[in-house]
Design a protein around this motif. Structure first.
Motif, short mmCIF file in Angstrom:
data_model
loop_
_atom_site.label_atom_id
_atom_site.label_comp_id
_atom_site.label_asym_id
_atom_site.label_seq_id
_atom_site.Cartn_x
_atom_site.Cartn_y
_atom_site.Cartn_z
N ASP A 89 60.95 27.16 46.91
CA ASP A 89 61.60 27.50 48.17
C ASP A 89 60.59 28.26 49.02
N ALA A 90 61.02 28.77 50.17
CA ALA A 90 60.11 29.43 51.12
C ALA A 90 59.46 30.69 50.56
N ASN A 91 60.07 31.32 49.55
CA ASN A 91 59.56 32.58 49.02
C ASN A 91 58.92 32.42 47.64
N THR A 92 58.63 31.19 47.25
CA THR A 92 58.05 30.92 45.94
C THR A 92 56.74 30.16 46.12
N ARG A 93 55.72 30.57 45.38
CA ARG A 93 54.46 29.84 45.46
C ARG A 93 53.76 29.80 44.11
N MET A 94 53.03 28.72 43.88
CA MET A 94 52.18 28.61 42.71
C MET A 94 50.92 29.41 42.97
N VAL A 95 50.44 30.11 41.95
CA VAL A 95 49.22 30.89 42.06
C VAL A 95 48.28 30.42 40.96
N CYS A 96 47.04 30.13 41.32
CA CYS A 96 46.02 29.74 40.35
C CYS A 96 44.91 30.78 40.42
N MET A 97 44.64 31.42 39.29
CA MET A 97 43.64 32.49 39.23
C MET A 97 42.61 32.17 38.17
N ALA A 98 41.48 32.82 38.24
CA ALA A 98 40.43 32.60 37.25
C ALA A 98 39.74 33.91 36.93
N THR A 99 39.11 33.94 35.75
CA THR A 99 38.24 35.06 35.38
C THR A 99 37.18 34.54 34.44
N ASN A 100 36.04 35.21 34.42
CA ASN A 100 34.95 34.90 33.51
C ASN A 100 34.51 36.23 32.91
N VAL A 101 34.89 36.46 31.66
CA VAL A 101 34.56 37.73 31.00
C VAL A 101 33.34 37.49 30.14
N VAL B 136 29.91 38.36 27.69
CA VAL B 136 29.74 38.78 26.31
C VAL B 136 30.00 40.27 26.12
N GLY B 137 30.66 40.61 25.02
CA GLY B 137 30.69 41.98 24.56
C GLY B 137 31.79 42.87 25.05
N ALA B 138 33.00 42.63 24.63
CA ALA B 138 34.15 43.51 24.85
C ALA B 138 34.38 43.86 26.31
N GLY B 139 34.05 42.96 27.20
CA GLY B 139 34.33 43.19 28.62
C GLY B 139 35.80 42.97 28.92
N ILE B 140 36.26 43.57 30.01
CA ILE B 140 37.65 43.42 30.46
C ILE B 140 37.61 43.16 31.96
N LEU B 141 38.22 42.05 32.39
CA LEU B 141 38.29 41.74 33.81
C LEU B 141 39.66 41.22 34.15
N SER B 142 40.10 41.53 35.36
CA SER B 142 41.37 41.01 35.85
C SER B 142 41.17 39.61 36.41
N TYR B 143 42.25 38.83 36.37
CA TYR B 143 42.24 37.51 36.99
C TYR B 143 42.14 37.69 38.49
N GLY C 94 30.70 35.41 22.87
CA GLY C 94 30.34 34.52 23.97
C GLY C 94 31.09 34.86 25.24
N ASN C 95 30.92 34.04 26.25
CA ASN C 95 31.67 34.19 27.49
C ASN C 95 33.02 33.52 27.35
N ILE C 96 34.03 34.06 28.03
CA ILE C 96 35.34 33.42 28.10
C ILE C 96 35.57 33.05 29.56
N TYR C 97 35.84 31.78 29.78
CA TYR C 97 36.16 31.27 31.11
C TYR C 97 37.64 30.91 31.06
N SER C 98 38.41 31.47 31.95
CA SER C 98 39.86 31.27 31.86
C SER C 98 40.49 31.03 33.23
N THR C 99 41.48 30.16 33.24
CA THR C 99 42.30 29.91 34.41
C THR C 99 43.74 30.20 34.05
#
Length: 134
Positions: A16-28, A30-37, A121-126
């Motif tokens: 509906d008019a107030n709903t949308r699909m969101v596609c996000m990505a992150t690439n964390v 090597v080594g215990a990194g933390i990142l937001s999408y 290793g690296n993590i690539y995520s969608t």
């Protein structure tokens, strides 16, 4: 507001008019990194008056080890502070990507979604989900 409709094991939404699909990505890296999408290069924060429901996650790990990575949501970007969306999920030890569906939980206004890399290793995520009225 669009409500979730469950068909078999699939969660569907009527747009509906107030709903949308969101596609996000992150690439964390090597080594215990933390990142937001991120959406369009900016940390995604659930907007005021909205909620976010994660629907599908794709993650590829460049490590060939059976290493963990974890997803969190909370009030701060790039941190594990908050609630665990899923944790200690392991790759299949050959570096191949994984895809899975969630459909829950609902993530409230003001929250960020972050991925922690506990791998060699690296993590690539969608992450794909639905943003709708709270």
């Amino acid at each position: 507001m669009a409500d979730a409709i469950v068909i078999g094991t699939d969660v569907k939404f009527v747009k509906d008019a107030n709903t949308r699909m969101v596609c996000m990505a992150t690439n964390v890296s090597v080594g215990a990194g933390i990142l937001s999408y991120e959406e369009n290069g900016t940390d995604y924060q659930v907007p005021v008056g909205k909620k976010f429901i994660p629907i599908r996650i794709h993650a590829a790990n460049s490590s060939t080890n059976n290493d963990p990575f974890e997803m969190y949501f909370g009030p701060s970007a790039d941190t594990t502070t908050g609630a665990t969306l899923w944790g200690k999920f392991r790759n299949n030890a050959n570096g191949a990507p994984i895809d899975f569906e969630l459909g829950a939980p609902e993530i409230a206004t003001g929250q960020y979604i972050s991925l922690r890399n506990g791998t060699a290793g690296n993590i690539y995520s969608t992450l794909v989900g639905v943003e709708l009225d709270a």
